[in-house]
Design an enzyme around this catalytic site. Structure first.
Site, PDB file in Angstrom:
ATOM      1  N   SER A 106      18.933  16.434  -4.300  1.00 47.31           N
ATOM      2  CA  SER A 106      18.347  15.178  -3.843  1.00 47.31           C
ATOM      3  C   SER A 106      19.080  13.959  -4.391  1.00 47.31           C
ATOM      4  CB  SER A 106      16.888  15.130  -4.289  1.00 47.31           C
ATOM      5  OG  SER A 106      16.818  15.382  -5.681  1.00 47.31           O
ATOM      6  N   ARG A 146      17.541   4.639   6.734  1.00 39.95           N
ATOM      7  CA  ARG A 146      16.230   4.626   6.058  1.00 39.95           C
ATOM      8  C   ARG A 146      16.424   4.392   4.552  1.00 39.95           C
ATOM      9  NH1 ARG A 146      13.980   7.855   1.631  1.00 39.95           N
ATOM     10  NH2 ARG A 146      11.728   7.743   1.830  1.00 39.95           N
ATOM     11  N   THR A 167       8.923   8.915  -8.079  1.00 45.51           N
ATOM     12  CA  THR A 167       9.578   9.899  -7.226  1.00 45.51           C
ATOM     13  C   THR A 167       8.552  10.367  -6.205  1.00 45.51           C
ATOM     14  OG1 THR A 167       8.962  11.718  -8.680  1.00 45.51           O
ATOM     15  CG2 THR A 167      11.117  10.734  -9.050  1.00 45.51           C
ATOM     16  N   GLY A 168       9.057  10.921  -5.124  1.00 47.64           N
ATOM     17  CA  GLY A 168       8.153  11.403  -4.085  1.00 47.64           C
ATOM     18  C   GLY A 168       8.318  10.583  -2.824  1.00 47.64           C
TER      19      GLY A 168
HETATM   20  N1  ASP Z   1      11.436   8.579  -3.610  1.00 48.22           N
HETATM   21  C1  ASP Z   1      12.540   9.120  -2.872  1.00 48.22           C
HETATM   22  C2  ASP Z   1      12.590   8.500  -1.531  1.00 48.22           C
HETATM   23  O1  ASP Z   1      11.545   8.256  -0.941  1.00 48.22           O
HETATM   24  C3  ASP Z   1      12.516  10.580  -2.706  1.00 48.22           C
HETATM   25  C4  ASP Z   1      11.890  11.372  -3.798  1.00 48.22           C
HETATM   26  O2  ASP Z   1      11.849  10.944  -4.943  1.00 48.22           O
HETATM   27  O3  ASP Z   1      11.393  12.476  -3.537  1.00 48.22           O
HETATM   28  O4  ASP Z   1      13.674   8.335  -1.019  1.00 48.22           O
END
Ligand code: ASP
Length: 318
Positions: A55, A203, A226-227
């Site tokens: 990620s 995005r 995060t998320g």
């Molecule tokens: N917060 C990140 C995003 O929305 C992704 C993640 O941390 O899972 O791009």
């Protein structure tokens, strides 16, 4: 694993699950008397190069066009200066480019071609963030979900219908976040991510958005998320946590208040968000909302500890 930490007045690093590979380098900077901002960069750069962290950086999930677009931010809690890049392609260390946006420009946020142009101007390390594995997974994803006639015409087809599939929590997310308190009691926050897998091109999630994905203020503390970043953008989560501490809440209360704000958002797909926070003394609190039970944890290091350790986050459901 221990639960929440309340160590006071020391050098501290809190990183999310993806940050493990950078903890030692970040701690080394702090133990040598270095600045929190340098520790953030030292901690995040190895994560950006690690292809097993799917990620962030090299090996990160591509967007619907098969391109890897990277986002990062850094914030200095002493000056309240910040820098960020979004949808950056072709460079290995978005965190360092974000740092130079902060150091060199009168701006705080560059995206797309402008961010890449700036990265080239400052001599940032160019490189390929796609790996054989990520290319193959992108092709497999397409083959699995998209009819053959559309694949043949790809990318000259409407992409919007396919962007919704990225909301699948199985493959959606990941980011690395670092919060640091250094020997001068300066606090800093940093994030780096490729954002959602198979996202619509262009995005931006919360990770490069100051106040959503990260925020730091020496007087009160710092937070990073995060998320599903769409949620923390809509709620201004990182800034809210710090503001709630300014209003007198403890770091725990501030995180719970921000979680309460998030709960008010109408959600159209299963979502999760983890808030990482420290207060001005370095006391840490991490709350994971909407994750599979037992999966919320983070990395913690404080001076005196030989190495970083995993700690449990407090888990909440929506
Ligand atoms: N917060 C990140 C995003 O929305 C992704 C993640 O941390 O899972 O791009």
């Amino acid at each position: 694993m221990n639960n929440q930490n309340t160590s006071q007045g020391q050098r501290v690093i809190v990183a999310n699950t993806e940050g493990g590979v950078g903890m030692a380098a970040a701690a080394q900077v702090l133990m040598a008397g270095g600045r929190g901002l340098d520790a953030i960069e030292a901690g995040i750069r190895p994560v950006e190069l690690d292809p097993t962290v799917r990620s962030v950086g090299v090996g990160g999930w591509p967007n619907l066009l098969g391109e890897v677009e990277l986002d990062a931010l850094i914030m200095d809690g002493r000056s309240l200066k910040s820098g960020a890049v979004g949808a950056l392609q072709g460079f290995l260390h978005p965190i360092s480019v974000a740092r130079q946006v902060m150091e060199q420009l009168p701006h705080v946020f560059l995206v797309g071609e402008g961010a890449a142009r700036f990265a080239a101007e400052i001599g940032a390390e160019a490189g390929e963030n796609r790996t054989d594995e990520s290319r193959q997974q992108w092709a497999e994803w397409l083959a699995r979900y998209v009819p053959a006639d559309l694949i043949a015409a790809w990318p000259n087809v409407p992409l919007a219908p396919w962007a919704r599939l990225t909301a699948d929590p199985e493959r959606a997310g990941g980011t690395t976040t670092f919060l640091v308190r250094d020997a001068n009691a300066d606090i800093a926050a940093g994030t780096s991510t490729c954002g959602w897998a198979m996202k619509y091109p262009g995005r931006l999630g919360d990770s490069p958005v100051i106040g959503a994905g990260g925020y730091a203020d020496n007087r009160y503390g710092a937070a990073a998320c995060t998320g599903h970043g769409e949620l923390s953008i809509r709620a201004g989560t990182a800034r809210s946590v710090v503001l709630y501490m300014k209003m007198g809440m403890t770091v725990q209360e501030a995180c719970h208040e921000a979680a309460d704000d998030l709960r008010r958002l109408v959600r159209e797909f299963p979502a999760a968000l983890t808030i990482h926070a420290i207060d001005a003394s370095g006391a840490a609190y991490v709350v994971a909302i909407g994750k599979e039970p037992g999966t919320g944890w983070y990395w913690y290091w404080a001076e005196g500890m030989p190495s970083a350790e995993k700690r449990d986050a407090v888990e909440m459901q929506w």
